[in-house]
Design a protein around this motif. Structure first.
Motif, PDB file in Angstrom:
ATOM      1  N   SER A   1       0.855  -1.186   0.000  1.00 54.19           N
ATOM      2  CA  SER A   1       0.000   0.000   0.000  1.00 54.19           C
ATOM      3  C   SER A   1       0.891   1.234   0.000  1.00 54.19           C
ATOM      4  CB  SER A   1      -0.887   0.003   1.243  1.00 54.19           C
ATOM      5  OG  SER A   1      -0.076   0.124   2.416  1.00 54.19           O
ATOM      6  N   ASP A   2       0.300   2.388  -0.252  1.00 61.11           N
ATOM      7  CA  ASP A   2       1.080   3.625  -0.208  1.00 61.11           C
ATOM      8  C   ASP A   2       1.708   3.817   1.167  1.00 61.11           C
ATOM      9  OD1 ASP A   2       0.325   4.019  -2.782  1.00 61.11           O
ATOM     10  OD2 ASP A   2      -1.033   5.701  -2.391  1.00 61.11           O
ATOM     11  N   GLU A   3       0.948   3.506   2.194  1.00 58.12           N
ATOM     12  CA  GLU A   3       1.459   3.667   3.556  1.00 58.12           C
ATOM     13  C   GLU A   3       2.658   2.756   3.799  1.00 58.12           C
ATOM     14  OE1 GLU A   3      -0.039   3.200   8.220  1.00 58.12           O
ATOM     15  OE2 GLU A   3      -1.411   2.790   6.547  1.00 58.12           O
TER      16      GLU A   3
ATOM     17  N   TRP B   1       6.080   3.759   2.204  1.00 58.80           N
ATOM     18  CA  TRP B   1       6.857   4.797   2.885  1.00 58.80           C
ATOM     19  C   TRP B   1       7.276   4.396   4.302  1.00 58.80           C
ATOM     20  CZ3 TRP B   1       4.441   6.267  -1.425  1.00 58.80           C
ATOM     21  CH2 TRP B   1       4.978   7.318  -2.157  1.00 58.80           C
ATOM     22  N   GLN B   2       6.772   3.309   4.787  1.00 57.70           N
ATOM     23  CA  GLN B   2       7.011   2.935   6.183  1.00 57.70           C
ATOM     24  C   GLN B   2       8.403   2.352   6.378  1.00 57.70           C
ATOM     25  OE1 GLN B   2       4.015   0.331   7.778  1.00 57.70           O
ATOM     26  NE2 GLN B   2       5.161  -0.076   9.662  1.00 57.70           N
TER      27      GLN B   2
ATOM     28  N   SER C   1      13.042   2.712   4.147  1.00 58.30           N
ATOM     29  CA  SER C   1      11.774   2.250   3.590  1.00 58.30           C
ATOM     30  C   SER C   1      11.996   1.809   2.149  1.00 58.30           C
ATOM     31  CB  SER C   1      10.739   3.376   3.631  1.00 58.30           C
ATOM     32  OG  SER C   1      11.117   4.421   2.737  1.00 58.30           O
TER      33      SER C   1
END
Length: 254
Positions: A91-93, A96-97, A105
């Motif tokens: 996912s987008d989250e 970047w995590q 990341s």
């Protein structure tokens, strides 16, 4: 001058020196043998065989260079597929995590690879691989754009690499270029980039596994699938390209 008058020790030199000597006397007016004689025929035969061997070696070397470049191209494609298959599952989250403190990341790693490849392979024949406008330190900061801009940035760097590989052949593969002022043959620079990509691909997949939620689609042979995979792919090219290969019983990660 005849073969019988030639100093005896010359026949105990290396083949290369003997053939060089034969070439020399064939072009020397003082040493030219009468046409039609047995000695002249022998000399002509030896020279023609030497030329054929030289042409054959040149062709073999050219073909070897081309095969090597195509293998590099195929290997790069396999690792690109692995990166794409990893990113597609995030996912987008999650993209970047950071998995933890002092961890990069997936987005950071993609940004770094894009910047590195663009610097290394744009105008690589005429400029150093570490471009003055590259900001390597910034590559390891969090990406401020969106998913699309991140992937476009990565694609730009990758496109520079693939374009460079396609431009190479046996005529220029041994040329010398520089990276941070250090001379590299182009072949050496390619291997440097390939190993750099494989190193970070491993990091990308590991970071993705650590932040991903839900079932994981295996990118290589899933645990417990080795025997089945081997029975289905033994002796096939797919046995070397497991990144893109599926088996009937792909298992989600638990």
């Amino acid at each position: 001058m005849s073969l019988s008058n030639t100093p005896r020790h010359i026949f105990f030199q290396t083949r290369k020196n003997i053939e060089a000597w034969l070439t020399l006397i064939s072009h020397s007016e003082k040493c030219r043998l009468p046409r039609g004689t047995a000695a002249a025929s022998l000399l002509d035969s030896r020279l023609e065989n030497h030329r054929k061997r030289a042409r054959s070696k040149a062709v073999q070397s050219e073909h070897a260079d081309e095969r090597w470049l195509r293998e590099i191209e195929a290997t790069l494609l396999a690792y690109r597929r692995m990166i794409d298959a990893t990113v597609d599952q995030l996912s987008d989250e999650a993209l970047w995590q950071r998995p933890g403190d002092e961890f990069n990341s997936v987005a950071v790693l993609l940004r770094h690879l894009g910047g590195n490849l663009k610097s290394r392979w744009s105008d690589f024949m005429t400029t150093d691989g570490e471009k003055p406008n590259r900001n390597r330190e910034k590559e390891f900061e969090d990406w401020e754009g969106n998913r699309q801009s991140l992937l476009e940035y990565f694609d730009e760097g990758w496109a520079e690499l693939t374009s460079a590989v396609k431009s190479l052949d046996s005529g220029n593969i041994e040329r010398t270029i520089s990276i941070r002022g250090e001379p590299h043959s182009i072949a050496q620079a390619l291997l440097r980039s390939l190993t750099h990509i494989t190193y970070h691909t491993g990091q990308i997949t590991m970071a993705a596994r650590m932040v991903h939620n839900g079932p994981w689609k295996w990118l290589t042979i899933a645990p417990g699938n080795s025997a089945e995979f081997n029975s289905q792919n033994w002796g096939e090219a797919s046995s070397r390209a497991v990144f893109a290969q599926k088996t009937k019983s792909d298992k989600p990660d638990k």
